[in-house]
Design a protein around this motif. Structure first.
Motif, PDB file in Angstrom:
ATOM      1  N   LEU A 179      -6.756 -46.184  94.893  1.00  0.00           N
ATOM      2  CA  LEU A 179      -5.364 -46.026  94.427  1.00  0.00           C
ATOM      3  C   LEU A 179      -5.095 -45.227  93.339  1.00  0.00           C
ATOM      4  O   LEU A 179      -3.953 -44.982  93.064  1.00  0.00           O
ATOM      5  CB  LEU A 179      -4.702 -47.553  94.107  1.00  0.00           C
ATOM      6  N   THR A 180      -6.206 -44.330  92.888  1.00  0.00           N
ATOM      7  CA  THR A 180      -5.932 -43.451  91.701  1.00  0.00           C
ATOM      8  C   THR A 180      -6.590 -42.194  92.137  1.00  0.00           C
ATOM      9  O   THR A 180      -7.580 -41.968  92.940  1.00  0.00           O
ATOM     10  CB  THR A 180      -6.693 -43.952  90.463  1.00  0.00           C
ATOM     11  N   VAL A 181      -6.069 -41.069  91.656  1.00  0.00           N
ATOM     12  CA  VAL A 181      -6.558 -39.770  91.933  1.00  0.00           C
ATOM     13  C   VAL A 181      -8.190 -39.858  91.379  1.00  0.00           C
ATOM     14  O   VAL A 181      -8.824 -39.006  92.134  1.00  0.00           O
ATOM     15  CB  VAL A 181      -5.746 -38.522  91.062  1.00  0.00           C
ATOM     16  N   GLU A 182      -8.454 -40.290  90.187  1.00  0.00           N
ATOM     17  CA  GLU A 182      -9.787 -40.103  89.915  1.00  0.00           C
ATOM     18  C   GLU A 182     -10.673 -40.924  90.591  1.00  0.00           C
ATOM     19  O   GLU A 182     -11.597 -40.599  91.070  1.00  0.00           O
ATOM     20  CB  GLU A 182      -9.848 -40.902  88.438  1.00  0.00           C
ATOM     21  N   GLY A 183     -10.003 -41.907  91.176  1.00  0.00           N
ATOM     22  CA  GLY A 183     -10.983 -42.876  92.170  1.00  0.00           C
ATOM     23  C   GLY A 183     -11.385 -42.248  93.547  1.00  0.00           C
ATOM     24  O   GLY A 183     -12.792 -41.961  94.018  1.00  0.00           O
ATOM     25  N   ARG A 184     -10.246 -41.360  93.852  1.00  0.00           N
ATOM     26  CA  ARG A 184     -10.629 -40.522  95.289  1.00  0.00           C
ATOM     27  C   ARG A 184     -11.149 -39.427  94.975  1.00  0.00           C
ATOM     28  O   ARG A 184     -11.904 -38.962  95.927  1.00  0.00           O
ATOM     29  CB  ARG A 184      -8.998 -40.276  95.867  1.00  0.00           C
ATOM     30  N   GLU A 185     -11.300 -38.887  93.983  1.00  0.00           N
ATOM     31  CA  GLU A 185     -12.077 -37.608  93.440  1.00  0.00           C
ATOM     32  C   GLU A 185     -13.612 -38.195  93.384  1.00  0.00           C
ATOM     33  O   GLU A 185     -14.437 -37.412  93.755  1.00  0.00           O
ATOM     34  CB  GLU A 185     -11.747 -37.069  92.251  1.00  0.00           C
ATOM     35  N   MET A 186     -13.962 -39.373  92.897  1.00  0.00           N
ATOM     36  CA  MET A 186     -15.181 -40.063  92.791  1.00  0.00           C
ATOM     37  C   MET A 186     -15.688 -40.181  94.143  1.00  0.00           C
ATOM     38  O   MET A 186     -16.952 -39.921  94.447  1.00  0.00           O
ATOM     39  CB  MET A 186     -15.108 -41.131  92.097  1.00  0.00           C
ATOM     40  N   LEU A 187     -14.774 -40.575  95.124  1.00  0.00           N
ATOM     41  CA  LEU A 187     -15.351 -40.922  96.402  1.00  0.00           C
ATOM     42  C   LEU A 187     -15.420 -39.269  97.455  1.00  0.00           C
ATOM     43  O   LEU A 187     -15.563 -39.691  98.432  1.00  0.00           O
ATOM     44  CB  LEU A 187     -14.291 -42.006  97.140  1.00  0.00           C
ATOM     45  N   ALA A 188     -14.951 -38.512  96.712  1.00  0.00           N
ATOM     46  CA  ALA A 188     -14.906 -37.016  97.319  1.00  0.00           C
ATOM     47  C   ALA A 188     -14.008 -37.156  98.408  1.00  0.00           C
ATOM     48  O   ALA A 188     -14.404 -36.290  99.505  1.00  0.00           O
ATOM     49  CB  ALA A 188     -16.516 -36.500  97.927  1.00  0.00           C
ATOM     50  N   LYS A 189     -12.736 -37.650  98.429  1.00  0.00           N
ATOM     51  CA  LYS A 189     -12.070 -37.658  99.597  1.00  0.00           C
ATOM     52  C   LYS A 189     -11.209 -36.477  99.752  1.00  0.00           C
ATOM     53  O   LYS A 189     -10.704 -36.143 100.834  1.00  0.00           O
ATOM     54  CB  LYS A 189     -10.948 -38.818  99.186  1.00  0.00           C
TER      55      LYS A 189
END
Length: 430
Positions: free
Chosen positions: A306-316
């Protein structure tokens, strides 16, 4: 040659498995059967769930058939190769019951693809297939000399002989699959459907395979990796045959059901409903409306964080913000009766933030699950970033890490999963 293809009778006691436990069509074996029969082989295909046979009964059926080769899968259908049970207990139980009655033995699935040596030892099979299996199984049936068939591995005097890279199927021109009427008659499950009680039989279909993204959690490095789209006319032919057999709901097992206007337009007016898994950021509002008009009743959208940082960490590689994603999900819900935002537990997402967005989505009719603990499957980028290429202890390492990292699991998992050696101690040799 006589060839037996077996999806064993699955049990999940003590497993971390978080996939669906209902019966599904074993598509990988269906493709194998079609290719084998086109080459003139005689095929016996068995499924423990759909035929309601335990592993002893499956072994007896195979022994009566007296095949020259028996193929067993280590995951309950292609749909779950990316989240298979880590333990090899169930296929080992079937093979133990089969003994020497099945001819040469072959294992296919995610375990052999990522870690051929321990799979060979644990299952005591003659050979394993690495990667997508259908063409390789057909090639194994075509010759008695298995010493140099690409995308296989076998043991020779205690050493593991690996031949070539993992296999990626051509897939695009696969024929329309045909399923036995008695199998479909036992397939009442409508996968990932929650809008209403199931009406009509269920089935699974594959319109595309693979995904153009490389998210860190997705276990697809060794199979179902590159995106391929199946021949449109063949998909429609397969769906029409299923409808004629009484199927009222199909689930597209595609890793990512991308907007396919031609397929959606073909489904409009056909007497069938369907479900998909996709990325909501790839859909325009007008295509979401067409998706609903085509009969889609279930969307499982991989939001993950639910965060930009989280999605970047998951390489989305997602270009939209959380607010825009939520808006698209809510728009989808106007046309599709069940829409889910899939969430994974990541440290970047604070609990208060998760609670806020979950409440916002749920209040607008979109289901958002409790974040699911992430299992580092050996075929995922997250495993390889942490430990490198999978070795003979990859599954045990991933399993130990998972059990040590979480003390609570999702509502669809066993709440006290067991260590891998415990799960495998009675059926696997090593």
């Amino acid at each position: 040659m006589r060839v037996a293809l077996v999806n064993p009778s699955w049990t999940y006691d003590g497993s971390i498995y978080f996939g669906c436990r209902h019966p599904h069509l074993p598509l990988e074996l269906g493709y194998c059967k079609a290719l084998l029969e086109s080459d003139g082989h005689e095929v016996l295909m068995l499924d423990g769930q759909l035929q309601r046979l335990d592993n002893q009964a499956l072994a007896s059926r195979v022994a009566d058939f007296s095949p020259g080769m028996t193929v067993v899968t280590t995951a309950p259908t292609y749909l779950f190769w990316r989240c298979a049970p880590p333990e090899l207990r169930v296929p080992a139980e079937f093979l133990s019951a089969l003994g020497d009655s099945g001819g040469a033995t072959v294992a296919v699935g995610p375990h052999a693809s990522a870690t051929p040596a321990p799979t060979l030892r644990k299952l005591s099979v003659d050979i394993v297939v690495r990667g997508e299996c259908e063409e390789v199984v057909a090639e194994l049936a075509s010759t008695r000399d298995w010493s140099n068939i690409a995308s296989t591995a076998y043991l020779e005097e205690g050493r593991t002989i690996v031949i070539g890279p993992v296999h990626a199927s051509s897939f695009v021109n696969h024929p329309a699959l045909k399923w036995p009427a008695d199998w479909l008659a036992n397939h009442h499950h409508h996968h990932h459907r929650f809008d209403s009680e199931p009406h009509g039989l269920g089935a699974e279909v594959e319109a595309s395979r693979g995904c153009p993204y490389n998210c860190s959690f997705c276990a697809k490095i060794d199979f179902r990796d590159a995106y391929r789209r199946r021949n449109h006319e063949v998909i429609v032919e397969e769906i029409d045959a299923l409808i004629a057999q009484g199927v009222g709901y199909i689930y597209f097992i595609d890793e990512i059901f991308l907007p396919q206007k031609a397929l959606l337009e073909a489904l409009v007016g056909r007497d069938v409903q369907f479900g998909v898994q996709t990325r909501i950021d790839l859909w325009k509002p007008e295509l979401l409306e067409l998706l609903g008009a085509a009969g889609c009743v279930s969307v499982e959208a991989g939001l993950e964080s639910l965060t930009v940082e989280g999605r970047e960490m998951l390489a989305k590689r997602c270009r939209l913000g959380t607010e825009e994603l939520a808006e698209l999900l809510i728009k989808a819900r106007r046309h599709v009766p069940f829409v889910q935002a899939n969430l994974i537990g990541v440290v970047q997402d604070e609990k208060s933030l998760v609670d806020y967005w979950r409440k916002h989505l749920i209040s607008n009719g979109v289901w958002a699950n409790d974040p699911v603990p992430l299992y580092p499957y050996p075929s995922s980028p997250s495993y390889r970033e942490k430990w490198g290429e999978p070795d003979d202890h990859a599954w045990e390492r991933a399993h130990d890490h998972y059990l040590a990292s979480f003390d609570a699991f999702s509502e669809i998992q066993e709440q006290q999963p067991l260590p891998l050696p415990v799960l495998e101690q009675q059926c696997c040799r090593a």
